[in-house]
Scaffold this motif. Structure first.
Motif, short mmCIF file in Angstrom:
data_model
loop_
_atom_site.label_atom_id
_atom_site.label_comp_id
_atom_site.label_asym_id
_atom_site.label_seq_id
_atom_site.Cartn_x
_atom_site.Cartn_y
_atom_site.Cartn_z
N PRO A 1 11.87 7.98 2.11
CA PRO A 1 11.61 6.61 1.67
C PRO A 1 10.48 6.60 0.66
O PRO A 1 9.51 7.35 0.78
N SER A 2 10.62 5.77 -0.35
CA SER A 2 9.57 5.67 -1.36
C SER A 2 9.57 4.26 -1.91
O SER A 2 10.19 3.36 -1.32
N PHE A 3 8.92 4.08 -3.03
CA PHE A 3 8.85 2.74 -3.60
C PHE A 3 9.03 2.79 -5.10
O PHE A 3 8.35 3.55 -5.80
N ARG B 1 -7.94 -6.55 -10.46
CA ARG B 1 -7.48 -5.37 -11.20
C ARG B 1 -7.92 -5.45 -12.66
O ARG B 1 -8.44 -4.48 -13.21
N ASP C 1 0.73 -7.46 -14.33
CA ASP C 1 -0.20 -7.43 -13.20
C ASP C 1 0.40 -6.84 -11.93
O ASP C 1 -0.25 -6.80 -10.91
N PRO D 1 -4.28 -9.23 -9.07
CA PRO D 1 -4.29 -8.99 -10.51
C PRO D 1 -5.62 -9.30 -11.17
O PRO D 1 -6.05 -8.60 -12.08
N PRO E 1 1.06 -4.20 -9.33
CA PRO E 1 0.32 -2.94 -9.12
C PRO E 1 1.10 -1.71 -9.55
O PRO E 1 0.51 -0.68 -9.90
N THR F 1 2.34 4.46 -1.68
CA THR F 1 3.03 3.73 -2.74
C THR F 1 2.42 2.33 -2.81
O THR F 1 1.83 1.86 -1.83
N PRO F 2 2.55 1.65 -3.98
CA PRO F 2 1.83 0.38 -4.14
C PRO F 2 2.20 -0.69 -3.10
O PRO F 2 1.41 -1.58 -2.84
N ASN F 3 3.39 -0.58 -2.52
CA ASN F 3 3.79 -1.62 -1.58
C ASN F 3 3.16 -1.44 -0.20
O ASN F 3 3.23 -2.32 0.62
N GLY G 1 8.16 7.44 4.47
CA GLY G 1 7.69 6.79 3.25
C GLY G 1 6.18 6.74 3.08
O GLY G 1 5.69 6.26 2.07
N GLU H 1 -7.27 -5.27 -5.10
CA GLU H 1 -6.21 -5.26 -6.11
C GLU H 1 -4.84 -5.38 -5.48
O GLU H 1 -3.95 -5.99 -6.02
#
Ligand SMILES: [Zn+2]
Lengths: 340, 813
Positions: free
Chosen positions: A248-250, B352, A149, B349, A151, B169-171, B29, B369
């Motif tokens: 920067p990334s993730f 989602r 779960d 979740p 993301p 990005t997902p964060n 980022g 989500e």
């Protein structure tokens, strides 16, 4: 006797000037100087001469012989050169006709690039680790800080075998496996080349592709070390005039994380179509190993640290050879493969 | 996430260009994937007032209008539109103006009346026609009456805007709200924020008398806020709101829905409006779906619900699938008088899974989500109500119902300067770190000896531990400013394992011999096993199946590379690439013992080569046929170069490989271990693959090859005495295997026979039927002397005697 000799000399010299082939010259030698040759005959007849005459005639005969020998070898040399010249003039070939060489095969371009990447890192002291392509969900996701779960699982649609087993979507599970195998030993310094699988299929995605993962764990590994290592790699891979930049990334298993770009080789950074006018080309993802990943791997994040990186071999191959469609790499058309 | 530059500028002071901001965001980022100008090249189009509309005397379908534009200038325009009325404000493109399609306006004569310009439709203005109703699309675009005559249309329509596309990005789901993008920009530029002011939220009030919330699943719905708005007048939204939404790709619906969408983009909090009067008992229950339950969603589809889904219900029935889509029945319509506005926090979740299960993804589900800002749920609802009141969509009821069973206490985080510098390889000072924290609105609660205890802002749900903060520091400090070093530890010896070396060497040896390396997919169509004519129960059928392949073509993991290579042969032959000598070095996968979580399928490397056709022609030598003997030669060369002694390699004729020619196939044995096979593909298999050329293949087990390969080369002294080479031609029965004859000669020839090679094989007229002639070249040599003719003659005689005895050989004369 003397007259006889003088006559012989004169006749022989005349005859010699008319000789124009090796064959005739050979006959000439036999005729005069052979075992039964005229000069030999005369010399044999010297027994009948008086002891006063003998040395004089003998000397004369020797002189005639030497002089004939000398003339003969001179003529012989000339004739030889003429004959070779003549032969060579018949033997000329068409130097423009194609050469004949054994057929050489080719390594697949992906393998060429993989080998090069491996060489560079082996040269920097890395060993090459491998792992299963059919992998446990645990190693592919959970041990890399990607719980169910999360993301981040969105980013990679996976091929599953069973609920818990899948085709690995990245070479990163070998990070977790290596830590489990190595703990508590240090340092870990590995790269992991291999096939990975994701549910994507178009000009820039293939359901099967190749990655090279890198992992370094030791005491006091820093983000700055990651920068230095990747700069060294990029310059060896693409050329010493290239530069890199980190954005920067993730990624769930690294923090801080960075996308790494290499300066565009086509325009030198000024911006062109290849680099979409940014001057930079994205080549890999990287970062400092997340403390939770170290913990799960059996290392104490307060005592050791590490960095990891991962690159798509297809992407690098496409950049290196200026390919525009990833599918070319798996069509295996000989006319394509022949070019590498 | 699409970000409107104009909108952003309303939220944060900006003195930089869109390109500069994009660069800053990307390098911190938040990747800006593209920047697009909304102004699609239109020029010189301004607001005009329609004064006269008359029918064209000569043409039924045309109207002649007189419109007033800047400086009270009256312009005559001929138009085909049917929606023109006196008193309307319309977009006028005068002579010299340019439309979105690049057309330049000129004076035009329409049956005797000269048109001095053109009135524009949405499409001609470069607006996205899909976002408009069909009436709006078809006619001239009617502008709000309050627009001033003569004003340029570009800024009025918000076309002087740039759209930045963020690749998040997902964060960083927080940046799905404009206010948080603005916060990020402010942190990067130091610009002042100008966030919308939301009045303090009054708890309960009148609202609590009108509705109630019951959360049955607090783990899936942490918070649910309801507000009520009465005297609702559902109508189109004001012009600015419609164009604002369109600029970020959202289609305007009506004032209520538009406000909920606007606030979703602004604050990142999705909202949903229900028709209050259609909710049974006017109340909300948040619960799981029940099996058998159905709901018709807004898109008109009937959806089956189940207990895995979180549902919004009233006292009697489900009215929405939480976070995914509302129900059609309780939708806001023209008849709606009172609405209940929902703002909630659903478990990411869960949303989602549900949205995936239903195949429904929306701007709202995408935000739920990744989870919204738990502490701003109520504020978002309030902001929406405020906006609705502001645009005259309805009258808010005071107060709200805020069901928040377990308010979350955010943990403070300890951040050590030493740790920052250790992880980053930097030498940052406390001041630099504190400045960065402040820019990010991270509050220092306590500071002690360069160790801070900090509280993170509620919208940054991704900041959970020290390492998250170290990343924030690195990000804002700039990755480019971090030094470039190499690891300091002890040097390590880089190396390849023996197996890796053998693999690489084997590939090189094949390429050196003229073969091309190919790479085919690891998954194959299971029907290949039939095409290869493998019987049921054949071990190669023991394949691992992929449960969700892209197609049946990629249904199972390969147990053999044969199908891949045969397809490469076919595809290349179809393209008239006729000379094919290829190999693949890769894994095959067997189910073997694969049961559960503890055992994985067996994976092993194999080397497979295939050859078909002829080598390329050249003028000097004849082409070589790529047949069994060619490939066998390649194979022998390979083995020998890997350090395997060829006298320890045997080829055993075999008839039990269903996919091979029974008379032209052999098992490859290395020191009596089966290492693979070689053979011509069975003609029926070739037919299945539509391959016309004879094709020969070998496959080798790399595990065994690794075990048997040998790097050691023992030098043997070069003999001092010359060898005597002599030919031996014998006639043997046709079915005699050359290997047997060779062995007999070798045994008898000890110790002086140094080399034996077959240089001719002949069957035909000159030989008795049922027999064949074999001609060998034998090389004799002794260590201590030159062998005499007599000695060699004697040896040949003895060999002939043995051959006659054992295989019925005769000397060929
Ligand atoms: Zn470029």
């Amino acid at each position: 006797m003397r007259e006889k000799l003088e006559m012989l000399k004169k006749r022989a010299q005349e005859e010699l000037t008319g000789c124009s082939s090796l064959e005739v010259l050979n006959d000439f030698r036999v005729k005069y100087m052979g075992k039964k040759g005229e000069l030999t005959q005369i010399l044999r007849g010297m027994g009948q001469l008086s002891s006063e005459e003998r040395p004089i005639i003998g000397q004369l005969a020797n002189e005639i012989r030497d002089s004939l020998e000398a003339s003969l070898s001179k003529v012989l040399q000339n004739v030889k050169i003429k004959e070779i010249e003549q032969r060579l003039s018949h033997e000329s070939i068409d130097v423009t006709m194609p050469g004949v060489a054994p057929n050489l095969g080719r390594r697949h371009p992906l393998e060429l690039v993989l080998n090069r990447i491996e060489e560079i890192f082996v040269g920097m002291g890395y060993t090459i680790e491998e792992g299963p392509e059919i992998e446990l969900d645990y190693y592919n996701f959970e041990a890399l800080n990607i719980p169910k779960d999360h993301p981040a699982r969105d980013m990679q649609d996976s091929f599953y075998i069973t609920k818990d087993v899948l085709l690995r979507t990245q070479t990163s599970p070998v990070q977790a496996r290596t830590m489990e195998k190595m703990r508590p030993n240090l340092p870990i310094k590995i790269i992991v080349p291999g096939k990975v699988y994701r549910r994507d299929d178009d000009a820039t995605h293939s359901p099967m592709f190749h990655q090279v993962e890198g992992l370094v764990i030791d005491e006091n590994i820093r983000f700055s070390d990651l920068k230095g290592t990747l700069l060294s790699f990029a310059q060896q891979m693409f050329g010493s005039e290239r530069n890199i930049r980190l954005r920067p990334s993730f990624f769930p298993f690294t923090e801080p994380s960075a996308e790494v770009d290499v300066s565009c080789g086509v325009c030198g950074g000024a911006g062109c179509r290849t680099c979409k006018h940014t001057g930079w080309l994205e080549i890999l993802g990287s970062g400092i190993v997340h403390p939770r990943v170290l913990e799960m791997g059996g290392y104490d994040p307060e005592k050791v640290s590490g960095f990891a990186f991962g690159m798509g071999v297809e992407r690098i191959t496409m950049l290196k050879y200026d390919l525009d469609d990833m599918r070319l790499l798996f069509e295996n058309d000989i006319r394509f493969l022949h070019q590498f | 996430m699409l970000v409107s530059w104009k909108w952003l500028k309303e939220l944060v002071e900006l003195d930089k260009s869109p390109d500069e901001i994009a660069q800053l965001l990307t390098m911190s980022g938040i990747e800006v994937e593209s920047i697009k100008s909304l102004k699609r090249g239109i020029e010189g189009i301004s607001v005009a007032l329609v004064q006269v509309v008359k029918k064209h005397p000569q043409a039924d379908r045309l109207q002649v209008c007189q419109v007033v534009t800047g400086g009270d200038r009256v312009v005559t325009v001929v138009s085909g539109a049917t929606n023109l009325e006196v008193g309307q404000k319309v977009p006028l493109a005068q002579v010299g103006a340019v439309l979105a399609n690049g057309m330049k306006i000129e004076k035009t004569d329409f049956r005797g009346i000269e048109s001095e310009g053109m009135l524009c439709s949405v499409e001609e203005l470069g607006l996205d026609a899909d976002k408009f109703s069909s009436e709006e699309r078809d006619g001239i675009y009617i502008l709000p009456v309050e627009f001033e005559v003569g004003q340029d249309i570009v800024s009025l329509l918000g076309l002087d805007d740039f759209i930045l596309e963020l690749g998040l990005t997902p964060n960083r789901a927080d940046c799905l709200g404009m206010v948080n993008v603005a916060r990020e920009v402010a942190a990067l530029t130091g610009g002042n924020l100008k966030l919308p002011v939301v009045d303090d939220v009054e708890q309960n009030g009148e609202c609590a008398d009108m509705t109630s919330i019951e959360i049955q699943e607090p783990s899936l719905c942490k918070r649910y806020v309801a507000k009520v708005i009465k005297d609702v007048k559902v109508a189109p939204s004001p012009f600015w709101l419609r164009h604002r939404l369109m600029s970020v790709g959202v289609r305007p619906i009506n004032n209520i829905v538009d406000v909920t969408n606007y606030v979703m983009f602004e604050m990142g909090q999705p909202l949903h409006a229900f028709d209050y009067d259609l909710l049974a008992e006017n109340r909300i229950v948040v619960r799981r779906g029940t099996s058998g339950e159905e709901l018709v969603t807004l898109d008109g589809q009937k959806r089956s619900l189940n207990p895995d889904m979180l549902i919004i219900a009233d006292a009697k029935k489900s009215v929405a699938i939480a976070g995914v889509m509302g129900g059609l029945e309780t939708e806001v319509t023209q008849k709606t008088k009172t609405i209940l506005l929902e703002a909630a926090f659903f478990n990411g979740p869960s949303v989602r899974r549900t949205s995936q299960a239903l195949g429904l993804r929306s701007e709202a589900s995408q935000r739920f989500e990744k989870e919204v800002d738990l502490e701003k749920v109520s504020q978002a609802a309030h902001r929406a109500v405020q906006l609705m009141a502001q645009i005259g969509a309805g009258t808010p009821i005071t107060g709200n119902v805020d069901c928040f069973p377990n308010p979350e206490k955010r943990e403070s985080i300890v951040l050590r300067l030493s740790r920052i510098n250790q992880i980053l390889g930097t030498d940052l000072t406390p001041i630099i770190v504190e400045d960065i924290l402040e820019l990010l609105q991270i509050k220092v609660v306590n500071k002690e000896a360069n160790t801070w205890t900090v509280a993170t802002p509620s919208h940054r749900r991704d900041l959970l531990g020290e390492i998250d903060l170290i990343e924030e520091v690195a990000r804002l400090y700039g990755y480019d400013k971090i030094p470039t070093t190499l690891p300091q530890g002890a040097t390590t010896q880089g190396k390849r394992t023996w197996e890796q070396k053998v693999r690489s060497e084997a590939a090189s040896l094949l390429s050196m011999q003229g073969l091309y390396q190919v790479i085919t997919f690891s998954f194959i169509n299971p029907r290949h096993f039939d095409w290869l004519m493998l019987p049921e129960e054949h071990p190669l059928r023991d394949a691992v199946a992929v449960s969700n392949p892209l197609s049946e073509e990629q249904g199972v993991m390969r147990t053999t590379v044969l199908p891949g290579l045969l397809e490469v042969v076919r595809k290349n032959s179809n393209k008239r690439n006729k000379d094919l000598a290829i190999y693949e070095l890769g894994k095959v996968y067997f189910k073997e013992g694969f049961l559960d979580k503890t055992t994985l399928p067996k994976e092993k490397y194999i080397l497979t080569a295939a050859a078909a056709g002829f080598s390329e022609k050249n003028w000097a030598y004849p082409a070589i046929e790529y047949n069994y003997y060619y490939l066998k030669g390649v194979l022998e060369q390979l083995l020998s170069r890997l350090g395997i002694r060829l006298d320890e390699v045997a080829f055993l004729a075999c008839k039990d490989m269903q996919f091979l020619h029974p008379g032209r196939s052999a098992k490859i044995m290395i020191r009596d271990q089966e290492a693979g096979w070689i053979g011509e593909i069975h003609p029926l298999v070739l037919e299945n693959y539509e391959i016309e050329q004879k094709t020969t293949i070998f496959t080798l087990d790399l595990e065994l090859l690794t075990k048997e390969a040998n790097e050691r080369i023992a030098y043997q002294s070069i003999p001092r005495y010359p060898a005597v080479t002599r030919d031996l031609a014998v006639i043997v029965p046709e079915n005699t295997e050359v290997v047997d004859v060779t062995k007999l000669i070798q045994e008898k020839g000890q110790p002086w026979l140094k080399q034996i090679s077959l240089f001719d094989q002949y069957k035909g007229k000159q030989i008795e039927k049922g027999f064949k002639s074999l001609a060998f070249s034998l090389s004799w040599q002794a260590e201590d002397r030159t062998l005499t003719d007599e000695e060699v003659n004697l040896l040949h005689k003895e060999i002939l005697v043995v051959l006659a005895l054992k295989v019925g050989a005769k000397l060929r004369v």
